[in-house]
Structure formats: C-alpha cells, structure tokens
Scaffold this motif. Structure first.
Motif, PDB file in Angstrom:
ATOM      1  N   TYR A   1       0.821  -1.212   0.000  1.00  0.00           N
ATOM      2  CA  TYR A   1       0.000   0.000   0.000  1.00  0.00           C
ATOM      3  C   TYR A   1       0.858   1.267   0.000  1.00  0.00           C
ATOM      4  O   TYR A   1       0.483   2.282  -0.592  1.00  0.00           O
ATOM      5  CB  TYR A   1      -0.987  -0.008   1.169  1.00  0.00           C
TER       6      TYR A   1
ATOM      7  N   LYS B   1      -4.021  -2.441   1.577  1.00  0.00           N
ATOM      8  CA  LYS B   1      -3.860  -2.164   0.147  1.00  0.00           C
ATOM      9  C   LYS B   1      -5.205  -2.021  -0.545  1.00  0.00           C
ATOM     10  O   LYS B   1      -5.352  -1.204  -1.468  1.00  0.00           O
ATOM     11  CB  LYS B   1      -3.028  -3.267  -0.516  1.00  0.00           C
TER      12      LYS B   1
ATOM     13  N   ARG C   1      -6.131   1.149  -2.708  1.00  0.00           N
ATOM     14  CA  ARG C   1      -6.487   0.969  -4.114  1.00  0.00           C
ATOM     15  C   ARG C   1      -7.831   1.617  -4.437  1.00  0.00           C
ATOM     16  O   ARG C   1      -8.038   2.109  -5.552  1.00  0.00           O
ATOM     17  CB  ARG C   1      -6.510  -0.519  -4.472  1.00  0.00           C
TER      18      ARG C   1
END
Length: 303
Positions: free
Chosen positions: A109, A222, A226
C-alpha cells in the motif's frame, strides 16, 4: 617473484585457451549478491530519476537473502518491476516474495501512496487504522473536512487501544481533501472473496499460501488505498502498477506482464505447474542498455 613475473605466468598459454564468455554470462556459480552487483547498473537504469540508485541497490541486496531458492529469471523480473516503478523492495513500498521457487513482485500500500505523491496535484496522502477505543466519527453528509474525524488514544498502547476495526485513506488535492475511503474487516473479506483469484486458488488447493492468507492486514490496507486510486488524479505509472497487481493475482506467482515495460511472462509452465530452479542465471543486457528487455525485445513491446 615480482608482480610482473606473476602476471606473465598467469597469462602464459592464454592463446591456447578457449575464449572467455562475457562477464554478463559468467554468473552460473556466483552467489545472488555477486549476480546483483554485476547487474546493478542494468536495474538502476530503469529507475526514475528521483530515486537514489545506491540506496535502491542496497535495499535490493538485503532482499536477496531470502530469495536464494528462487529461480534467477524470476528474481530478474521482480527486481526490474521494482526498478520500473521506482519502488524499494523493502516490504513497505514493495516486496519480493518467494513462492514455490519463484520470486514475485508484490506492490504494497505504501507503494501506491508513493506513486500518488508523484502527481503534481497531490499535496499529501494519508492512511490510518482505527482501533476499538479510538475516538472517531464519519458523517458523509457533512462537508469536507468536517465529515471525518479520527483521534487515536495516544495514552494507550496498541493492544490497549483494542483491535483494528477500520482502515481509512484520503488525499489532499490542490488544497482540498478528497473523499475518505473507509473499509472495515467485513468489506475487506468480501473484496477478497469476490476478486482475488489467488485466494480462491489457494483455498481450492488447500495450500492457504496466498497473500490474503499470510498477511490479511496488509491486503486489507492495500484494498483501502487501491480504492483511493479511483478518486485521486491518476497517471500512466499508477495505472500500470494497478494492472500489474491484477496480473499478479491472476497468475498467483508467475511473472506478471507490466504494460509499457520490458517485463514479460518468460518460460511460464503450462497447467499452473511451477518449474524447478533454473540451472543458471539469466542472460542480461550489458549496463547502459535499459531500452532492451531480458529477452532482447524492445522496451514497451508486449509479449
């Protein structure tokens, strides 16, 4: 014996010997460290200009220790992916994960956040965890920035603050705050179950060795970041990283196709079987020829 005499003795009969191979091909019996050192310019040529080459090489060397059982071709591909995006393989921006003898590029991330920062309109990017005893509030109907509030309990340890209940991420763009992305554990689990082919494959085989199995929180984080990608100014580089991440999940551990780069799916076995480690290190272009891929193809050519 003088130095001159020793040199003469060592070189005597050289005309009777077979010609030596180029240095780039003499890595069969080298250690991983020697292999990387011989090719450090090859990888650093792919780095964005703002990334310190010496630091990247040092971090890559540290990452090599756990990759000794991986195929050299996959190490080559994974390191080149890190260099292409300018992400350090330090386990925070990106990781190179050994998986069944294959070194696999895994963006983290913080790597996504790093690429967001490179856009000139993005002032800052924030990611955080909310724990059970933290003070927080989220009211989507309120105008920014009054819609979201988080105050960690700094007077308590992480364990005392309670378990993680939410991941959140937002960015400041041109002086204004973006939408706040909030993801709870149940939502992260649903994302895993719906979209991760790697997770489904590991469940079906009973191996339970996908990233979702081995580090759920990292994948949870993450997933939140995203989602933030969709609301910040995007770039070709950020879009390529997202696509590379998706390709990786599709193939679990096979080297991904990175659009617009020299990385390709080389020697991928059929039917999902993994090859044994290669007998020799892959041939590479000489330093200074980063326009060519590991198989001699021109950069940007899709395989």
């Amino acid at each position: 014996m003088s130095l001159k005499d020793r040199v003469a003795e060592a070189t005597s009969g050289a005309d009777d010997q077979e010609p030596q191979q180029p240095a780039a091909d003499l890595a069969v019996n080298d250690t991983a460290r020697q292999w990387l050192q011989r090719r450090q310019t090859y990888f650093t040529d792919a780095l964005p200009r703002h990334v310190d080459k010496a630091h990247f090489t040092a971090v890559a060397l540290a990452a090599m220790e756990k990759l000794k059982d991986c195929t050299p071709a996959s190490i080559n591909t994974a390191l080149l992916a890190c260099a292409r995006f300018g992400l350090e393989p330090d386990g925070r921006q990106a990781a190179i994960v050994p998986y069944r003898g294959v070194a696999t590029f895994q963006p983290m991330y913080e790597g996504y956040i790093e690429l967001m920062y490179r856009h000139p309109r993005v002032d800052s990017v924030h990611f955080g965890w909310i724990r059970g005893k933290d003070q927080w509030d989220y009211t989507p109907t309120e105008p920014s920035p009054r819609d979201f509030y988080h105050k960690p309990r700094v007077d308590l340890s992480e364990d005392e603050r309670g378990p993680v209940i939410l991941a959140y991420a937002f960015a400041w763009i041109d002086g204004r705050r973006s939408q706040v992305i909030i993801l709870n554990r149940d939502q992260a689990t649903k994302i895993r179950d719906k979209y991760s082919k790697a997770y489904k494959n590991a469940e079906r085989k009973g191996t339970k060795d996908s990233a979702w199995h081995t580090d759920f929180d990292a994948m949870w984080a993450k997933s939140a970041v995203r989602r933030l990608v969709k609301v910040v100014p995007t770039s070709t580089e950020l879009a390529e990283l997202t696509q590379a991440d998706d390709d990786l999940d599709d193939t679990q551990a096979a080297p991904p196709i990175i659009r617009g780069t020299v990385i390709a799916r080389d020697d991928q076995p059929e039917h999902g079987e993994r090859q044994a480690p290669a007998a020799s290190w892959p041939k590479t272009a000489q330093p200074g020829t980063a326009a060519h891929g590991t198989d001699g193809s021109e950069a940007g050519e899709q395989q």
